[in-house]
Design an enzyme around this catalytic site. Sequence first.
Site, PDB file in Angstrom:
ATOM      1  N   CYS A  13      -6.555  14.213  -7.753  1.00 31.21           N
ATOM      2  CA  CYS A  13      -7.955  13.982  -7.389  1.00 31.21           C
ATOM      3  C   CYS A  13      -8.736  15.292  -7.367  1.00 31.21           C
ATOM      4  O   CYS A  13      -9.957  15.287  -7.482  1.00 31.21           O
ATOM      5  CB  CYS A  13      -8.031  13.301  -6.028  1.00 31.21           C
ATOM      6  SG  CYS A  13      -7.149  14.203  -4.746  1.00 31.21           S
ATOM      7  N   GLU A  40     -11.260   8.411   0.830  1.00 30.47           N
ATOM      8  CA  GLU A  40     -11.000   9.566  -0.037  1.00 30.47           C
ATOM      9  C   GLU A  40     -11.027   9.044  -1.454  1.00 30.47           C
ATOM     10  O   GLU A  40     -10.097   8.345  -1.872  1.00 30.47           O
ATOM     11  CB  GLU A  40      -9.611  10.158   0.261  1.00 30.47           C
ATOM     12  CG  GLU A  40      -9.458  10.754   1.631  1.00 30.47           C
ATOM     13  CD  GLU A  40     -10.335  11.971   1.840  1.00 30.47           C
ATOM     14  OE1 GLU A  40     -10.631  12.668   0.856  1.00 30.47           O
ATOM     15  OE2 GLU A  40     -10.747  12.201   2.981  1.00 30.47           O
TER      16      GLU A  40
HETATM   17  P1  NAP Z   1      -7.178   2.372  -6.989  1.00 32.78           P
HETATM   18  O1  NAP Z   1      -6.909   1.494  -8.138  1.00 32.78           O
HETATM   19  O2  NAP Z   1      -8.553   2.431  -6.441  1.00 32.78           O
HETATM   20  O3  NAP Z   1      -6.139   1.927  -5.841  1.00 32.78           O
HETATM   21  C1  NAP Z   1      -6.021   2.650  -4.645  1.00 32.78           C
HETATM   22  C2  NAP Z   1      -5.258   1.826  -3.633  1.00 32.78           C
HETATM   23  O4  NAP Z   1      -6.057   0.699  -3.265  1.00 32.78           O
HETATM   24  C3  NAP Z   1      -3.944   1.247  -4.157  1.00 32.78           C
HETATM   25  O5  NAP Z   1      -2.987   1.247  -3.141  1.00 32.78           O
HETATM   26  C4  NAP Z   1      -4.347  -0.182  -4.513  1.00 32.78           C
HETATM   27  O6  NAP Z   1      -3.256  -1.057  -4.509  1.00 32.78           O
HETATM   28  C5  NAP Z   1      -5.272  -0.472  -3.369  1.00 32.78           C
HETATM   29  N1  NAP Z   1      -6.129  -1.628  -3.576  1.00 32.78           N
HETATM   30  C6  NAP Z   1      -6.810  -1.979  -4.685  1.00 32.78           C
HETATM   31  N2  NAP Z   1      -7.510  -3.122  -4.457  1.00 32.78           N
HETATM   32  C7  NAP Z   1      -7.251  -3.480  -3.173  1.00 32.78           C
HETATM   33  C8  NAP Z   1      -7.658  -4.576  -2.350  1.00 32.78           C
HETATM   34  N3  NAP Z   1      -8.482  -5.507  -2.789  1.00 32.78           N
HETATM   35  N4  NAP Z   1      -7.183  -4.631  -1.082  1.00 32.78           N
HETATM   36  C9  NAP Z   1      -6.359  -3.690  -0.590  1.00 32.78           C
HETATM   37  N5  NAP Z   1      -5.927  -2.634  -1.337  1.00 32.78           N
HETATM   38  C10 NAP Z   1      -6.380  -2.528  -2.614  1.00 32.78           C
HETATM   39  O7  NAP Z   1      -6.784   3.884  -7.317  1.00 32.78           O
HETATM   40  P2  NAP Z   1      -5.455   4.427  -8.014  1.00 32.78           P
HETATM   41  O8  NAP Z   1      -5.496   4.072  -9.460  1.00 32.78           O
HETATM   42  O9  NAP Z   1      -4.238   4.059  -7.209  1.00 32.78           O
HETATM   43  O10 NAP Z   1      -5.620   5.999  -7.815  1.00 32.78           O
HETATM   44  C11 NAP Z   1      -6.378   6.813  -8.668  1.00 32.78           C
HETATM   45  C12 NAP Z   1      -7.700   7.179  -8.060  1.00 32.78           C
HETATM   46  O11 NAP Z   1      -7.518   7.703  -6.763  1.00 32.78           O
HETATM   47  C13 NAP Z   1      -8.428   8.251  -8.824  1.00 32.78           C
HETATM   48  O12 NAP Z   1      -9.769   7.847  -8.990  1.00 32.78           O
HETATM   49  C14 NAP Z   1      -8.324   9.489  -7.952  1.00 32.78           C
HETATM   50  O13 NAP Z   1      -9.375  10.402  -8.106  1.00 32.78           O
HETATM   51  C15 NAP Z   1      -8.300   8.897  -6.591  1.00 32.78           C
HETATM   52  N6  NAP Z   1      -7.631   9.775  -5.634  1.00 32.78           N
HETATM   53  C16 NAP Z   1      -8.361  10.375  -4.651  1.00 32.78           C
HETATM   54  C17 NAP Z   1      -7.740  11.231  -3.748  1.00 32.78           C
HETATM   55  C18 NAP Z   1      -8.499  11.914  -2.637  1.00 32.78           C
HETATM   56  O14 NAP Z   1      -7.847  12.473  -1.768  1.00 32.78           O
HETATM   57  N7  NAP Z   1      -9.802  11.884  -2.612  1.00 32.78           N
HETATM   58  C19 NAP Z   1      -6.367  11.467  -3.841  1.00 32.78           C
HETATM   59  C20 NAP Z   1      -5.656  10.841  -4.835  1.00 32.78           C
HETATM   60  C21 NAP Z   1      -6.302   9.990  -5.736  1.00 32.78           C
HETATM   61  P3  NAP Z   1      -2.563  -1.510  -5.890  1.00 32.78           P
HETATM   62  O15 NAP Z   1      -2.052  -0.278  -6.531  1.00 32.78           O
HETATM   63  O16 NAP Z   1      -1.521  -2.448  -5.435  1.00 32.78           O
HETATM   64  O17 NAP Z   1      -3.661  -2.158  -6.700  1.00 32.78           O
END
Ligand code: NAP
Length: 519
Positions: A295, A256
């Site tokens: 999102c 997602e």
């Molecule tokens: P993100 O930086 O991509 O991180 C998402 C998750 O992935 C976090 O728990 C992060 O952990 C984890 N992660 C990052 N690198 C990883 C790795 N190498 N191994 C395992 N886990 C890893 O996104 P965000 O800043 O939290 O969220 C914002 C984004 O999410 C926006 O782009 C938004 O559009 C999207 N979003 C989409 C939806 C949907 O349903 N489609 C819903 C909500 C948000 P850490 O935080 O510890 O780095």
Amino acid sequence: MQKLTSYAAGSWHEGTGEGAPIHDPHTGEAIATVDSTGLDFQAVLDHAHEVGGPALRAMTFGERAALLKALSAAIHEHREELIEISIKNAGSTRGDAKFDIDGATGTLAAYAHFGKSLGDATFLNDGEMEQLGRTKRFAGRHISVPRLGAALHINAFNFPAWGMCEKLACSILAGVPVIEKPGTPTALPAWRTAEIIVNSGVLPEGAYQFICGSTGDLLDRLGMQDCMAFTGSASTGAYLKGNENLVKNNVRVNIEADSLNAAVLGPEVDPDSETYALFLRNVALDMTQKTGQKCTATRRILVPAERVEEVKADLVAELGRTKVGDPSDRDNRMGPLSSPRQFEDVKDGIAKLQEVCDTACGGPEALFETGCYVAATLLVAKDPRAAIIHAEEVFGPVSTILAYDGSAEEAVELVTMGCGGLVTSAYSNDNDWTEAYVLGVAPWHGRVWLANERSAEQSLPPGMVLPQMVHGGPGRAGGGEELGGLRGLDFYMQRTAVQGFGGLLKDAFAPKEAAETGA
Ligand code: NAP
């Protein structure tokens, strides 16, 4: 400073490293640290496989539905406390915090309801029996059974409670144990929700574990019956999906990701109509609710060219009514961005968009001397086809008006330049225009939301994800799908075609009637 712990293999663990700080975005102060150093990730996986999975699979759907109902109640009991924590760490206003927490408990309750309808069943039927032989003696039918692995849930920072519980609801109801990893910037509300879940004693041991911090080498250890459901940015999603072990073992993956959701104003909508008023309210709500960190928030606003000035003025006026400031002050309707990192990313993103847009209100400047505050920023594209507008998700209170010629065809062309979205909304009373728009954008969207004069008064906003309807989208939105009632269980179950003696298939694999389970 508080050190947030992980719940793994039946106990709480404090990381042995220094930990990453998380903040109060109103003041910018660090308030806790997150660290999973020292966790034995194989032990986490084994605990899910050997303890949690068997316990869940020994139950019927009705019994697992009753667990979800009890969890919903347990979290709801702590609603006020969770709201305060969300204000402190996520910068949520009270309304934004409720959106997350009530979304979590509401989704758990909804899945308790869906699950109750399955009663004593331990597998699902899919469709009717099919005659395969010359007579009904040889037949086939499809069943779905729980997979034998664990579900790793990696969630984004923006919905610490809902994001965790919407995935958990489907996984637990399907009979698959959960390993939850929340987004770090808002780990405090996620951690407290996890503590409530564990302390409630509702779930059998091993059915739920919580990793606060890095997932270490867990992805490299997932096996063929395990799955990973990820929510976050498109770039992280693509990176994780490419993990060699996940590819080699065909580990099921659901992504997602982000989306440049578009709202389109139809050409014939009267400025005095309820449809137009709803359009303005919904766009302004999407820009300011959760400070635009949703999102599903509208990032692109398509307006017939001759009405751009009118819409711009009306939206600027609507946004001007939103009081911004300390989220603990009940009068404020928009708080800060959730973390210092978000603050920097959003300021940079606005500056980039300004290179191809005029600014109607707001901008990249910090709004106050302290805290992660920016103003709601409305931009107007100089060229609606400028590539960056369709590619750069600025995850904050930011949206761009794009002029179009009023035809459904051009609206489809511009909206699909986003290369795949979670939701698009259209406001029109013209059925032919609406039908052409829906059929044009549907291949590129997980959800299409429509407003017209007849439904305007009853509609729920397009940014609201509902458990009955699927959530996800193709292309850059990740290509995944969640929720959608019982469809949400598919990811955690194996669909198997069973072919054999018709009499056996009819008796042994017949759909079970729902029974009273207390859910
Ligand atoms: P993100 O930086 O991509 O991180 C998402 C998750 O992935 C976090 O728990 C992060 O952990 C984890 N992660 C990052 N690198 C990883 C790795 N190498 N191994 C395992 N886990 C890893 O996104 P965000 O800043 O939290 O969220 C914002 C984004 O999410 C926006 O782009 C938004 O559009 C999207 N979003 C989409 C939806 C949907 O349903 N489609 C819903 C909500 C948000 P850490 O935080 O510890 O780095």
